[in-house]
Motif scaffolding. Structure first.
Motif, PDB file in Angstrom:
ATOM      1  N   GLN A 158      86.000  18.278 -17.342  1.00  0.00           N
ATOM      2  CA  GLN A 158      86.288  19.685 -17.587  1.00  0.00           C
ATOM      3  C   GLN A 158      86.091  20.028 -19.056  1.00  0.00           C
ATOM      4  O   GLN A 158      85.558  21.085 -19.396  1.00  0.00           O
ATOM      5  CB  GLN A 158      87.712  20.030 -17.145  1.00  0.00           C
ATOM      6  CG  GLN A 158      87.882  20.060 -15.648  1.00  0.00           C
ATOM      7  CD  GLN A 158      89.324  20.272 -15.235  1.00  0.00           C
ATOM      8  OE1 GLN A 158      90.250  19.876 -15.944  1.00  0.00           O
ATOM      9  NE2 GLN A 158      89.506  20.872 -14.062  1.00  0.00           N
ATOM     10  N   ARG A 159      86.511  19.143 -19.921  1.00  0.00           N
ATOM     11  CA  ARG A 159      86.360  19.375 -21.360  1.00  0.00           C
ATOM     12  C   ARG A 159      84.882  19.437 -21.738  1.00  0.00           C
ATOM     13  O   ARG A 159      84.462  20.296 -22.514  1.00  0.00           O
ATOM     14  CB  ARG A 159      87.082  18.290 -22.134  1.00  0.00           C
ATOM     15  CG  ARG A 159      87.041  18.519 -23.632  1.00  0.00           C
ATOM     16  CD  ARG A 159      87.938  17.560 -24.345  1.00  0.00           C
ATOM     17  NE  ARG A 159      87.297  17.204 -25.589  1.00  0.00           N
ATOM     18  CZ  ARG A 159      87.552  16.132 -26.273  1.00  0.00           C
ATOM     19  NH1 ARG A 159      88.442  15.288 -25.848  1.00  0.00           N
ATOM     20  NH2 ARG A 159      86.929  15.866 -27.386  1.00  0.00           N
ATOM     21  N   ARG A 160      84.079  18.518 -21.201  1.00  0.00           N
ATOM     22  CA  ARG A 160      82.643  18.519 -21.502  1.00  0.00           C
ATOM     23  C   ARG A 160      81.967  19.786 -20.990  1.00  0.00           C
ATOM     24  O   ARG A 160      81.011  20.272 -21.579  1.00  0.00           O
ATOM     25  CB  ARG A 160      81.972  17.294 -20.901  1.00  0.00           C
ATOM     26  CG  ARG A 160      82.211  16.053 -21.698  1.00  0.00           C
ATOM     27  CD  ARG A 160      81.376  14.934 -21.186  1.00  0.00           C
ATOM     28  NE  ARG A 160      81.592  13.756 -21.993  1.00  0.00           N
ATOM     29  CZ  ARG A 160      81.030  12.597 -21.765  1.00  0.00           C
ATOM     30  NH1 ARG A 160      80.237  12.460 -20.733  1.00  0.00           N
ATOM     31  NH2 ARG A 160      81.266  11.579 -22.540  1.00  0.00           N
ATOM     32  N   LEU A 161      82.446  20.298 -19.875  1.00  0.00           N
ATOM     33  CA  LEU A 161      81.862  21.505 -19.303  1.00  0.00           C
ATOM     34  C   LEU A 161      82.411  22.763 -19.933  1.00  0.00           C
ATOM     35  O   LEU A 161      81.973  23.868 -19.659  1.00  0.00           O
ATOM     36  CB  LEU A 161      82.096  21.547 -17.787  1.00  0.00           C
ATOM     37  CG  LEU A 161      81.389  20.448 -16.990  1.00  0.00           C
ATOM     38  CD1 LEU A 161      81.828  20.493 -15.535  1.00  0.00           C
ATOM     39  CD2 LEU A 161      79.888  20.606 -17.100  1.00  0.00           C
ATOM     40  N   GLY A 162      83.415  22.609 -20.799  1.00  0.00           N
ATOM     41  CA  GLY A 162      84.004  23.750 -21.471  1.00  0.00           C
ATOM     42  C   GLY A 162      85.000  24.495 -20.611  1.00  0.00           C
ATOM     43  O   GLY A 162      85.305  25.660 -20.884  1.00  0.00           O
ATOM     44  N   LEU A 163      85.504  23.852 -19.582  1.00  0.00           N
ATOM     45  CA  LEU A 163      86.481  24.481 -18.700  1.00  0.00           C
ATOM     46  C   LEU A 163      87.892  24.136 -19.153  1.00  0.00           C
ATOM     47  O   LEU A 163      88.111  23.100 -19.785  1.00  0.00           O
ATOM     48  CB  LEU A 163      86.287  23.990 -17.257  1.00  0.00           C
ATOM     49  CG  LEU A 163      84.889  24.239 -16.669  1.00  0.00           C
ATOM     50  CD1 LEU A 163      84.784  23.574 -15.304  1.00  0.00           C
ATOM     51  CD2 LEU A 163      84.618  25.732 -16.560  1.00  0.00           C
ATOM     52  N   GLN A 164      88.819  24.958 -18.805  1.00  0.00           N
ATOM     53  CA  GLN A 164      90.221  24.698 -19.124  1.00  0.00           C
ATOM     54  C   GLN A 164      90.716  23.552 -18.249  1.00  0.00           C
ATOM     55  O   GLN A 164      90.488  23.545 -17.049  1.00  0.00           O
ATOM     56  CB  GLN A 164      91.087  25.931 -18.843  1.00  0.00           C
ATOM     57  CG  GLN A 164      90.805  27.074 -19.757  1.00  0.00           C
ATOM     58  CD  GLN A 164      91.526  26.907 -21.089  1.00  0.00           C
ATOM     59  OE1 GLN A 164      92.156  25.906 -21.362  1.00  0.00           O
ATOM     60  NE2 GLN A 164      91.397  27.911 -21.923  1.00  0.00           N
ATOM     61  N   ALA A 165      91.384  22.578 -18.853  1.00  0.00           N
ATOM     62  CA  ALA A 165      92.012  21.514 -18.074  1.00  0.00           C
ATOM     63  C   ALA A 165      93.376  22.026 -17.632  1.00  0.00           C
ATOM     64  O   ALA A 165      94.208  22.371 -18.437  1.00  0.00           O
ATOM     65  CB  ALA A 165      92.159  20.253 -18.916  1.00  0.00           C
ATOM     66  N   GLY A 166      93.580  22.069 -16.363  1.00  0.00           N
ATOM     67  CA  GLY A 166      94.895  22.517 -15.965  1.00  0.00           C
ATOM     68  C   GLY A 166      94.867  23.082 -14.650  1.00  0.00           C
ATOM     69  O   GLY A 166      95.445  23.210 -13.750  1.00  0.00           O
TER      70      GLY A 166
END
Length: 166
Positions: A158-166
């Protein structure tokens, strides 16, 4: 000497201190610069072999030996740090491995008194390696100041894709 022109025209951007600035393009550019600078160091200190140093004053021969070792070590550590970051960016190392084993170590500072007896072109090269290493130290410190690495594979994706982790 051919390295003098390239060392004199190098630009050292100060904006490369934030952790998000470490990306593949920056690492590759720094890696290429490190290889060129390392080759310049090798070429500059190679003619000062033991036979050549016998004809030099003792303080100059000692300065060549000491500063050659310091400068070479500085560049070896720089290249190793960059290789670790290249491996991380290529997916060959995890962030945990990089944080644990990819630390940039301090190099002994050049001795100003010894450097002062060397040729001005050699002094300029030594200074260029010090500046280069200092840039990498700033990058390393900034990157290490980030939050600790995420443990979850999903969170990392998620971090690599730029998405919010959560």
């Amino acid at each position: 000497m051919p390295w003098l022109a390239s060392a004199a025209t190098r630009a050292y951007p100060a904006a490369m201190t934030s952790p998000e600035s470490i990306n593949g393009h920056i690492v590759e550019g720094l890696y290429c610069e490190a290889l060129v600078l390392s080759d310049e160091v090798r070429s500059a200190f190679l003619p000062a072999t033991a036979g050549d140093r016998a004809c030099l004053p003792e303080e100059v021969a000692l300065a060549l030996s000491c500063e050659g070792l310091r400068t070479t070590t500085r560049m070896m550590q720089s290249v190793a740090w960059l290789l670790n970051h290249r491996a991380y960016l290529a997916g060959e190392l995890s962030e945990f491995q990089l944080r644990r084993h990819g630390r940039l170590h301090d190099c002994p500072a050049s001795d100003p008194e010894r450097v002062a007896v060397l040729d001005p072109a050699l002094r300029s090269l030594i200074h260029a390696t010090e500046q280069f290493h200092a840039r990498l130290v700033r990058l390393d410190q900034g990157w290490r100041a980030e939050d600790p690495p995420l443990q979850s594979g999903i969170a990392m994706l998620q971090r690599r894709l730029g998405l919010q982790a959560g």
